[in-house]
Design an enzyme around this catalytic site. Structure first.
Site, PDB file in Angstrom:
ATOM      1  N   GLY A  27       0.833  -1.070   0.159  1.00 39.62           N
ATOM      2  CA  GLY A  27      -0.114  -0.037   0.012  1.00 39.62           C
ATOM      3  C   GLY A  27       0.751   1.300  -0.088  1.00 39.62           C
ATOM      4  O   GLY A  27       2.112   0.988   0.146  1.00 39.62           O
ATOM      5  N   ASN A  28       0.406   2.257  -0.112  1.00 37.91           N
ATOM      6  CA  ASN A  28       0.851   3.625  -0.086  1.00 37.91           C
ATOM      7  C   ASN A  28       0.009   4.904   0.134  1.00 37.91           C
ATOM      8  O   ASN A  28      -1.129   4.642  -0.354  1.00 37.91           O
ATOM      9  CB  ASN A  28       1.893   3.701  -1.698  1.00 37.91           C
ATOM     10  CG  ASN A  28       1.154   3.241  -2.749  1.00 37.91           C
ATOM     11  OD1 ASN A  28       0.263   4.005  -3.093  1.00 37.91           O
ATOM     12  ND2 ASN A  28       1.765   2.005  -3.156  1.00 37.91           N
ATOM     13  N   GLY A  45       9.178   0.035   0.002  1.00 44.44           N
ATOM     14  CA  GLY A  45       9.857  -0.820   0.763  1.00 44.44           C
ATOM     15  C   GLY A  45      10.340  -0.661   2.110  1.00 44.44           C
ATOM     16  O   GLY A  45      11.176  -1.563   2.674  1.00 44.44           O
ATOM     17  N   GLU A  75       3.942   2.939  -6.834  1.00 42.04           N
ATOM     18  CA  GLU A  75       2.609   3.452  -7.289  1.00 42.04           C
ATOM     19  C   GLU A  75       2.676   4.798  -7.518  1.00 42.04           C
ATOM     20  O   GLU A  75       1.457   5.381  -7.983  1.00 42.04           O
ATOM     21  CB  GLU A  75       1.565   2.998  -6.684  1.00 42.04           C
ATOM     22  CG  GLU A  75       1.310   1.551  -6.507  1.00 42.04           C
ATOM     23  CD  GLU A  75       0.595   0.895  -7.580  1.00 42.04           C
ATOM     24  OE1 GLU A  75       0.326   1.448  -8.514  1.00 42.04           O
ATOM     25  OE2 GLU A  75       0.034  -0.416  -7.477  1.00 42.04           O
ATOM     26  N   HIS A  94      -3.976   4.078  -0.795  1.00 42.09           N
ATOM     27  CA  HIS A  94      -4.141   2.886  -1.751  1.00 42.09           C
ATOM     28  C   HIS A  94      -3.629   1.691  -0.789  1.00 42.09           C
ATOM     29  O   HIS A  94      -2.595   1.653   0.008  1.00 42.09           O
ATOM     30  CB  HIS A  94      -2.855   2.835  -2.866  1.00 42.09           C
ATOM     31  CG  HIS A  94      -2.509   1.488  -3.238  1.00 42.09           C
ATOM     32  ND1 HIS A  94      -3.774   0.570  -3.762  1.00 42.09           N
ATOM     33  CD2 HIS A  94      -1.613   0.758  -3.575  1.00 42.09           C
ATOM     34  CE1 HIS A  94      -3.088  -0.502  -4.233  1.00 42.09           C
ATOM     35  NE2 HIS A  94      -1.818  -0.416  -3.877  1.00 42.09           N
ATOM     36  N   HIS A 157      -5.841  -6.758  -7.190  1.00 44.83           N
ATOM     37  CA  HIS A 157      -4.814  -5.905  -6.466  1.00 44.83           C
ATOM     38  C   HIS A 157      -5.577  -5.215  -5.111  1.00 44.83           C
ATOM     39  O   HIS A 157      -4.941  -5.889  -4.071  1.00 44.83           O
ATOM     40  CB  HIS A 157      -4.376  -4.856  -7.557  1.00 44.83           C
ATOM     41  CG  HIS A 157      -3.176  -4.194  -7.019  1.00 44.83           C
ATOM     42  ND1 HIS A 157      -2.711  -2.972  -7.958  1.00 44.83           N
ATOM     43  CD2 HIS A 157      -2.618  -3.927  -6.003  1.00 44.83           C
ATOM     44  CE1 HIS A 157      -1.643  -2.584  -7.139  1.00 44.83           C
ATOM     45  NE2 HIS A 157      -1.791  -2.742  -5.671  1.00 44.83           N
TER      46      HIS A 157
HETATM   47 ZN   LIG Z   1      -0.774  -2.189  -4.126  1.00 47.62          ZN
END
Ligand SMILES: [Zn+2]
Length: 210
Positions: A27-28, A45, A75, A94, A157
């Site tokens: 996620g982000n 990461g 992303e 996300h 996703h």
């Molecule tokens: Zn993702």
């Protein structure tokens, strides 16, 4: 520089993990600074548990790095395209929240079955057909499906939500997961009823008065 905005991204990213919307390193999250227009995004990461304000990457809208020692999330191109095309958006979340992902892997939109989903998302939760993560193609398809919604499912996703701030985008992500959980349970025991046009119009009237 920008200590407060970096702290804000760290706070909400960690909150999302604490709420079970993402597992470590997936996620982000990002926000757009109203003054400079810069985008503050989580790095690629790094365990969120150990995330520090200086780990947040600051970019301009064209992906030029303004500050930060880390690589931005994979992303990030999708976040940037959404910001470029949606002047009303100041936060993006996300997530890979599990119930919503059930429907993402089934490639199935979640119909409008609950009033809170109308208030938070604006209608049903559409599904974006598969495109490579972080690609322009995914950004284009996501923007099309967002239209007048604040959340979409991404096929095979996860979930992407937008808001007038990062906290708002996260709130939408929480409501998406709640809706998915309710829908998942409801279809085990019956056929949940979609909100009728009359019901939706009534909710719109309420929304206009709030
Ligand atoms: Zn993702």
């Amino acid at each position: 520089m920008f200590k407060d905005l970096k702290n804000e991204v760290v706070f909400w990213a960690q909150k999302a993990e604490n709420l079970g919307l993402v597992v470590p390193t997936t996620g982000n999250f990002s926000l757009r600074d109203k003054d400079t227009g810069y985008i503050f995004v989580t790095p690629h990461g790094i365990f969120r548990e150990f995330l520090k304000p200086d780990d947040i990457v600051v970019l301009d809208i064209n992906a030029n790095k303004i500050e930060g020692k880390n690589k931005p999330s994979y992303e990030t191109p999708v976040h940037l395209e959404v910001y470029k095309n949606r002047e009303d958006v100041f936060g993006i979340a996300h997530t890979h929240s599990p119930y919503a992902c059930c429907f993402a892997v089934l490639n199935r939109a979640i119909p409008l079955i609950h009033i809170e989903t109308f208030f938070s998302v604006g209608g049903n939760i559409p599904i974006v057909d598969f495109a490579p993560p972080g690609s322009k193609e995914l950004a284009k398809k996501t923007l099309e499906k967002l239209a007048n919604r604040s959340a979409v499912l991404l096929e095979s996703h996860g979930v992407l939500t937008i808001g007038s701030s990062l906290s708002h985008a996260l709130l939408v992500a929480i409501m998406v997961e709640e809706t998915a959980k309710i829908y998942h349970s409801a279809i085990q025991i019956g056929k949940p009823k979609k909100l009728s046009d009359w019901q939706v119009n009534t909710l719109k009237e309420i929304l206009e008065k709030i």
